[in-house]
Design a protein around this motif. Sequence first.
Motif, PDB file in Angstrom:
ATOM      1  N   ARG A 152     -37.691  69.220  -8.919  1.00 50.34           N
ATOM      2  CA  ARG A 152     -38.516  68.115  -9.537  1.00 50.34           C
ATOM      3  C   ARG A 152     -38.101  67.868 -10.682  1.00 50.34           C
ATOM      4  O   ARG A 152     -37.684  68.660 -11.659  1.00 50.34           O
ATOM      5  CB  ARG A 152     -40.263  68.639  -9.561  1.00 50.34           C
ATOM      6  CG  ARG A 152     -40.650  69.028  -8.102  1.00 50.34           C
ATOM      7  CD  ARG A 152     -40.779  67.503  -7.169  1.00 50.34           C
ATOM      8  NE  ARG A 152     -41.437  66.544  -7.942  1.00 50.34           N
ATOM      9  CZ  ARG A 152     -42.876  66.563  -7.959  1.00 50.34           C
ATOM     10  NH1 ARG A 152     -43.525  67.346  -7.096  1.00 50.34           N
ATOM     11  NH2 ARG A 152     -43.557  65.705  -8.399  1.00 50.34           N
ATOM     12  N   LEU A 153     -38.120  66.747 -11.009  1.00 50.08           N
ATOM     13  CA  LEU A 153     -37.790  65.831 -12.257  1.00 50.08           C
ATOM     14  C   LEU A 153     -38.789  65.033 -12.775  1.00 50.08           C
ATOM     15  O   LEU A 153     -39.226  63.944 -11.753  1.00 50.08           O
ATOM     16  CB  LEU A 153     -36.381  65.231 -12.559  1.00 50.08           C
ATOM     17  CG  LEU A 153     -35.875  65.165 -13.982  1.00 50.08           C
ATOM     18  CD1 LEU A 153     -35.695  66.413 -14.688  1.00 50.08           C
ATOM     19  CD2 LEU A 153     -34.344  64.366 -13.763  1.00 50.08           C
ATOM     20  N   TYR A 154     -39.234  65.124 -13.777  1.00 48.83           N
ATOM     21  CA  TYR A 154     -40.819  64.449 -14.288  1.00 48.83           C
ATOM     22  C   TYR A 154     -40.301  63.368 -15.283  1.00 48.83           C
ATOM     23  O   TYR A 154     -40.031  64.109 -16.345  1.00 48.83           O
ATOM     24  CB  TYR A 154     -41.788  65.317 -14.731  1.00 48.83           C
ATOM     25  CG  TYR A 154     -42.365  66.282 -13.479  1.00 48.83           C
ATOM     26  CD1 TYR A 154     -41.761  67.427 -13.454  1.00 48.83           C
ATOM     27  CD2 TYR A 154     -43.306  66.039 -12.703  1.00 48.83           C
ATOM     28  CE1 TYR A 154     -42.009  68.638 -12.466  1.00 48.83           C
ATOM     29  CE2 TYR A 154     -43.640  66.603 -11.675  1.00 48.83           C
ATOM     30  CZ  TYR A 154     -43.069  68.045 -11.488  1.00 48.83           C
ATOM     31  OH  TYR A 154     -43.616  68.838 -10.662  1.00 48.83           O
ATOM     32  N   PHE A 155     -40.427  62.281 -15.113  1.00 49.27           N
ATOM     33  CA  PHE A 155     -39.773  61.143 -15.905  1.00 49.27           C
ATOM     34  C   PHE A 155     -41.167  60.617 -16.865  1.00 49.27           C
ATOM     35  O   PHE A 155     -42.248  60.365 -15.933  1.00 49.27           O
ATOM     36  CB  PHE A 155     -39.335  59.950 -15.334  1.00 49.27           C
ATOM     37  CG  PHE A 155     -37.967  60.421 -15.164  1.00 49.27           C
ATOM     38  CD1 PHE A 155     -37.430  61.113 -13.912  1.00 49.27           C
ATOM     39  CD2 PHE A 155     -36.716  60.064 -16.268  1.00 49.27           C
ATOM     40  CE1 PHE A 155     -35.957  61.233 -13.696  1.00 49.27           C
ATOM     41  CE2 PHE A 155     -35.525  60.440 -15.890  1.00 49.27           C
ATOM     42  CZ  PHE A 155     -35.097  61.084 -14.795  1.00 49.27           C
ATOM     43  N   GLY A 156     -40.973  60.233 -18.047  1.00 51.58           N
ATOM     44  CA  GLY A 156     -42.035  59.461 -18.633  1.00 51.58           C
ATOM     45  C   GLY A 156     -41.883  57.921 -18.394  1.00 51.58           C
ATOM     46  O   GLY A 156     -40.807  57.623 -17.420  1.00 51.58           O
ATOM     47  N   LEU A 205     -35.204  66.220 -21.098  1.00 52.76           N
ATOM     48  CA  LEU A 205     -33.862  65.451 -21.062  1.00 52.76           C
ATOM     49  C   LEU A 205     -34.405  63.980 -21.449  1.00 52.76           C
ATOM     50  O   LEU A 205     -35.518  63.679 -21.389  1.00 52.76           O
ATOM     51  CB  LEU A 205     -33.233  65.459 -19.647  1.00 52.76           C
ATOM     52  CG  LEU A 205     -33.136  66.723 -18.835  1.00 52.76           C
ATOM     53  CD1 LEU A 205     -34.200  67.196 -18.271  1.00 52.76           C
ATOM     54  CD2 LEU A 205     -31.680  66.603 -17.967  1.00 52.76           C
ATOM     55  N   SER A 232     -38.073  69.287 -16.584  1.00 56.23           N
ATOM     56  CA  SER A 232     -37.875  69.941 -15.393  1.00 56.23           C
ATOM     57  C   SER A 232     -38.437  71.638 -15.716  1.00 56.23           C
ATOM     58  O   SER A 232     -38.499  71.860 -16.935  1.00 56.23           O
ATOM     59  CB  SER A 232     -36.472  69.982 -15.068  1.00 56.23           C
ATOM     60  OG  SER A 232     -35.713  70.619 -16.041  1.00 56.23           O
TER      61      SER A 232
END
Lengths: 116, 115
Positions: A103-107, A34, A93
């Motif tokens: 869990r959502l992993y962001f840069g 995303l 995700s």
Amino acid sequence: DQQVKQNSPSLSVQEGRISILNCDYTNSMFDYFLWYKKYPAEGPTFLISISSIKDKNEDGRFTVFLNKSAKHLSLHIVPSQPGDSAVYFCAASQIDRGSTLGRLYFGRGTQLTVWP
Amino acid sequence: EAQVTQNPRYLITVTGKKLTVTCSQNMNHEYMSWYRQDPGLGLRQIYYSMNVEVTDKGDVPEGYKVSRKEKRNFPLILESPSPNQTSLYFCASSLLADFVYNEQFFGPGTRLTVL
């Protein structure tokens, strides 16, 4: 260790040109990717997403490309407009009924500046 | 108007003084989450909740607590704040079926400073 990486903290583009924002990831099990956009003093807003089974998704001026073999995705904005100036976050995700669901992993984000 | 609200928007406090940041959404979303944003580190997930009474840890849960007693509210509790919790905090929500591939709605943020 960051699973989603945006290695360019900033990008400057002239109005009307193409903006290309890049994102790399390490976890091959991610199912969706995303992009969120964030203006100062506001919360992030969703921009576009792509499933891991696709290699391209387009929405108006925004196109996201996914290269699974390289674990790389990019967001193209064509044509770029001054109102696009914002911080862009890439996120990933995983649909897993185990511990990673939710869990959502962001840069770390890339600051895009579009100048007239 | 569909929205996620956070209160307070700005808070300056001292080390060790318990505080709560409230988050409320009016969209009947099952999924809610807390993030912190720090310079050079991006957005990191603190805790999330899949539904009432269901919460789990994100990337950086240490020093934080959450509760989900009602569907619309998801408060973030700092029992004994420390200066390293100085940050910009965001609450977000989405439909349970949507969050992995679709948008989460973010609140406007809470700027917390711990002295």
